[in-house]
Design a protein around this motif. Sequence first.
Motif, PDB file in Angstrom:
ATOM      1  N   ALA A  16      13.446  -8.884   6.650  1.00 16.83           N
ATOM      2  CA  ALA A  16      14.480  -9.095   7.828  1.00 16.83           C
ATOM      3  C   ALA A  16      13.699  -8.187   9.077  1.00 16.83           C
ATOM      4  O   ALA A  16      13.090  -7.072   8.573  1.00 16.83           O
ATOM      5  CB  ALA A  16      15.854  -8.823   7.612  1.00 16.83           C
ATOM      6  N   GLU A  17      13.786  -8.632  10.164  1.00 17.10           N
ATOM      7  CA  GLU A  17      13.681  -7.607  11.453  1.00 17.10           C
ATOM      8  C   GLU A  17      14.329  -6.468  11.361  1.00 17.10           C
ATOM      9  O   GLU A  17      15.583  -6.252  10.988  1.00 17.10           O
ATOM     10  CB  GLU A  17      13.588  -8.502  12.899  1.00 17.10           C
ATOM     11  N   ASP A  18      13.582  -5.374  12.134  1.00 19.38           N
ATOM     12  CA  ASP A  18      14.404  -4.122  12.005  1.00 19.38           C
ATOM     13  C   ASP A  18      15.094  -3.566  10.624  1.00 19.38           C
ATOM     14  O   ASP A  18      15.479  -2.822  10.505  1.00 19.38           O
ATOM     15  CB  ASP A  18      15.770  -4.204  12.837  1.00 19.38           C
ATOM     16  N   THR A  19      14.134  -4.084   9.474  1.00 19.49           N
ATOM     17  CA  THR A  19      14.368  -3.477   8.303  1.00 19.49           C
ATOM     18  C   THR A  19      13.261  -3.338   7.433  1.00 19.49           C
ATOM     19  O   THR A  19      11.966  -3.757   7.599  1.00 19.49           O
ATOM     20  CB  THR A  19      15.136  -4.706   7.339  1.00 19.49           C
ATOM     21  N   THR A  20      12.940  -2.199   6.923  1.00 20.40           N
ATOM     22  CA  THR A  20      11.889  -1.739   6.031  1.00 20.40           C
ATOM     23  C   THR A  20      12.275  -1.311   4.723  1.00 20.40           C
ATOM     24  O   THR A  20      13.344  -1.073   4.351  1.00 20.40           O
ATOM     25  CB  THR A  20      11.141  -0.562   6.762  1.00 20.40           C
ATOM     26  N   TRP A  21      11.543  -1.462   3.722  1.00 25.16           N
ATOM     27  CA  TRP A  21      11.581  -1.281   2.485  1.00 25.16           C
ATOM     28  C   TRP A  21      10.269  -0.551   1.846  1.00 25.16           C
ATOM     29  O   TRP A  21       9.152  -0.947   2.105  1.00 25.16           O
ATOM     30  CB  TRP A  21      11.500  -2.599   1.584  1.00 25.16           C
ATOM     31  N   GLU A  22      10.589   0.430   0.869  1.00 30.51           N
ATOM     32  CA  GLU A  22       9.589   1.191   0.362  1.00 30.51           C
ATOM     33  C   GLU A  22       9.281   0.600  -0.873  1.00 30.51           C
ATOM     34  O   GLU A  22      10.242   0.746  -2.082  1.00 30.51           O
ATOM     35  CB  GLU A  22       9.811   2.522   0.042  1.00 30.51           C
ATOM     36  N   MET A  23       8.175  -0.384  -0.954  1.00 31.02           N
ATOM     37  CA  MET A  23       8.054  -1.259  -2.204  1.00 31.02           C
ATOM     38  C   MET A  23       6.949  -0.492  -3.230  1.00 31.02           C
ATOM     39  O   MET A  23       6.100   0.313  -2.798  1.00 31.02           O
ATOM     40  CB  MET A  23       7.546  -2.356  -1.969  1.00 31.02           C
ATOM     41  N   TYR A  24       7.064  -0.798  -4.316  1.00 30.66           N
ATOM     42  CA  TYR A  24       6.438  -0.167  -5.472  1.00 30.66           C
ATOM     43  C   TYR A  24       5.770  -1.226  -6.577  1.00 30.66           C
ATOM     44  O   TYR A  24       6.427  -2.167  -6.509  1.00 30.66           O
ATOM     45  CB  TYR A  24       6.632   0.934  -6.150  1.00 30.66           C
ATOM     46  N   MET A  25       4.493  -0.943  -7.101  1.00 30.92           N
ATOM     47  CA  MET A  25       4.055  -1.716  -8.198  1.00 30.92           C
ATOM     48  C   MET A  25       3.550  -0.615  -9.295  1.00 30.92           C
ATOM     49  O   MET A  25       3.082   0.321  -8.966  1.00 30.92           O
ATOM     50  CB  MET A  25       2.983  -2.351  -7.906  1.00 30.92           C
ATOM     51  N   ILE A  26       4.010  -0.741 -10.458  1.00 32.00           N
ATOM     52  CA  ILE A  26       3.769   0.133 -11.759  1.00 32.00           C
ATOM     53  C   ILE A  26       3.274  -0.708 -12.891  1.00 32.00           C
ATOM     54  O   ILE A  26       3.936  -1.622 -13.306  1.00 32.00           O
ATOM     55  CB  ILE A  26       4.946   1.008 -11.979  1.00 32.00           C
ATOM     56  N   ILE A  27       2.261  -0.281 -13.452  1.00 33.57           N
ATOM     57  CA  ILE A  27       2.031  -0.892 -14.879  1.00 33.57           C
ATOM     58  C   ILE A  27       2.554  -0.031 -15.992  1.00 33.57           C
ATOM     59  O   ILE A  27       2.200   1.244 -16.238  1.00 33.57           O
ATOM     60  CB  ILE A  27       0.097  -0.758 -14.862  1.00 33.57           C
TER      61      ILE A  27
END
Length: 945
Positions: free
Chosen positions: A565-576
């Motif tokens: 959504a606008e005005d929203t940020t997420w710190e996303m991650y990927m892990i093996i």
Amino acid sequence: MGRETRAVMGQFSGGCYLSFGILVLLGSQVPATFARGPRGEALQHGQSGTLPHFLEEPVDAYIVKSNPIKLRCQARPALQIFFKCNGEWVHQSQHMSQEHTDLGTGLKIREVMINVSRQQVEDFHGPEDYWCLCVAWSHLGTSKSRKATVRIAYLRKNFEQDPQGTEVPLNGMIVLHCRPPEGVPVAEVEWLKNEEPLNSGGAIDSRGDHNLIVSEARLSDSGNYTCVASNIVAKRRSATATVVVYVNGGWSSWTDWSPCNVRCGRGVQKRSRTCTNPAPLNGGAFCEGMSVQKSTCNTLCPVDGSWGEWSEWSVCSSDCDRQRSRECTAPEPKHGGRLCDGVALAPDNCTGGLCTQNRKLLHDAKPQDVENSSDVALYSGLAAGVVTVVLLIIAVTLYRRSQSEYGVDVIDSSALTGGFQSFSFKTSRQANPLLINSSMQPDLTVSRTYTSPMCFQDSIDKELMAERSLLDPLPDLKVKGAAERAEYHVMSHPQTFPRGLAPDYRGVAVGTTLGRRGKNLFAPQVSLTPSRPLHKATAVFGHAGGRLVVPNTGISLLVPHGGIAEDTTWEMYMIINQEDSSAVSEEPEIFLSPAVTYGPPGLDLSCPIAMTIAHCAEVAADNWTIRLKRQTQDNKWEEVMSVDEESTSCYCLLETQRCHVLLEHPGCYALVGEPLNQEAAKRLRLAVFGSPDSNNSLGFTLRVYCVDDTPHAFQEVAAGERSRGGRLLEEPKMMLFRGNTFSLQVSIQDVPQLLWSIKPFTTCQEFSFSQVWASNQRPLQCAFSLERYSHSSSQLSCKISIRQVKGEEQILQVYTSVVENEKGVVPFFTQSDCTITSQTGSRAFKIPLSIRQRISATFDTANAKGKDWQLLAQKLHIDRNLCYFACQESPSSVILSLWEAQHQDSGDLDSLASALEEIGKVQSPRTATLGCRGEERDSEFTTLG
């Protein structure tokens, strides 16, 4: 009524009274024959002097389905016969009787039948089964027949115990259990082998439990066995049990030792045996151990003979001759050496041609001037010969000196460097930065089999692609003018390396996040040899979306524009998840990819994200059932969907080496596979590394790795070899490992025996089938320790054979120098290595945002031919499981996200443009028709200005 019953059951001498009482009880009228009295009846039937004798009694019967059964009685002599069922008399109207006279005795034979229906039996509720008997009367009394029971026949459908398939060795015992379904009457059991009745020959157990027992199994006993139960109602078949009688392989006797492979000096001789005594059959185990044994041998070298010194001349004989001799003893020829060339006895004239005959000196009388001229010619010739010899010696000396300046002596050089082994430098092989002593520049147009990293490419090639390549095929898609084109001007991006600049681990810290423009991207504060590859990527994403990549592992994540959504940020991650891929979910499933977690858990997305996972399955043939699974909170794996099935919750696009998955919920995911037959195969990547032995200056170790053919698995190997200073000695190769339960053998061959030694009986090593098949991305390693005889032997040439028993074989050719010229560790970088883990905004996508929005708006609109996004999916070859896209708010947008994930490396916009062009050609007639009418254009190609 009680008096009548007593009259019926009593025994009277007058047959007429007894018969009359029974007829009254049964509600019948007295026949005319009874009116004549006892005497008349006796005269009518004759005096036999016996009670009725039953010629036929009622027998037990079963009611099949709803068909009634008949009970029959026959007696002689008999005035009347009546049935009694469950203690009650059957009414006379239900009897069917007939009589005839026995021609031999003249006595009357009466036969009576009744019908018993299913309803009668079902309505009876007593302590025992429904029963009936007959009562026959004569003039002397009554007789009763046996009781006959009547039961309703049935046979259940399910067996109480089905036979189970088994594998037994030759001469072992086969036991197949079978318990038939419950039934009345009890079902009889027979066995079928390959759909043919089995001639048991005493094989069936005598205890009556219907087991099939073969005490000594033969090869012919292999087959499909079925237990068949049947009674008068039906016939039932059990599940088929497959019996395999296998033969474990046995070694034959060793052959004689072969001759030594060298004519002179230290060599090798070998002997062999074959796994043919017996040969393994029907999946029997292959022989354990080595099929070839090698042993060192020493052959005496041949000694060529040479002449000794000449003896003194003998005394001059009377014939003016003398002799001298020599012997071939310096040394004598031995062990097949050549004899001396030349003569052993040399004669000579004592006087130089002047001899005496009859004690007189004979010579030619020559004038003095002739003799003087002869002496001058002799001396001149001798002088010319001496000068010629001197000049020849000088010329040869000068030639040898000129050659020695270059250090070339072909015979001596080859003998010193290689002994009797021939070495061939592979100068034609494409150079590889992973290989030691690589002098040629790599050819970037040739694909490499040992790595397929997923790296960001500069998106400079899409700057002005929009209008002509994508929108021209759709005549109604219009593009705004220069103001809109300005959106695609080439800009330097702080998160993308400029074209031509290759990242280098030697200057970038592991895990370094690239900062804003102007900061130093290369901060040298880490060691040159990272201990392990990066297994995690993290980035902050907003409404513009982007791409997250775990470098050099084949793992990536695409977040579409508008997914957050606008005005929203997420710190996303990927892990093996290294620990999660160590346990197989369920037998016989195996992991075909790493276990990958993306998050955070509370991530809120408005549309699916696209995850790309590399796998190692050989999917060319339909030999697998591949499923996407997710790990639950209790560390168990639950199925999300099967790749071959349709689902509205998830989408899987399986390719040769990777799988693209559309997901909506964060979590830990992995691809698992269940083999459908023994032809199922997975790809293995094979590599050989080498390094000197730190404990032995003459030692050198070869390490052979067999890993699943995924970039992540090979990164584990590369990281370990970096830390120990290993060198990649040959291009990694791929082989197919089939699920046929046979092991993997690794052997070293063609080691120069005169220069190198290897520990006996270690030339062949083996991985069991389960080790390789369920390796779960973990590298399998075996090592060969070699030792050179002297420091002058600096070259090593050999072959590494890797083969699956009854499967494929690959050869790794090793040719390397074992002398370390550099103390540093040789890096494992390739042209494709990258360290960028994320891109955000328009730079992360191949399709410009405005073009993507117009395509979605065009094809999401319904028309007379149905949903145009279905045609788009068909042209892009994403036309399976269309029900998933139909459930999305914008099917076209999700299709384009999947296309982006599928083409993230190549960025082949031509394929998308071609698909739009084909759709435009299909729809153009309708557009032209509507245009002639002057009506509004069809909604699928409305102006998007």
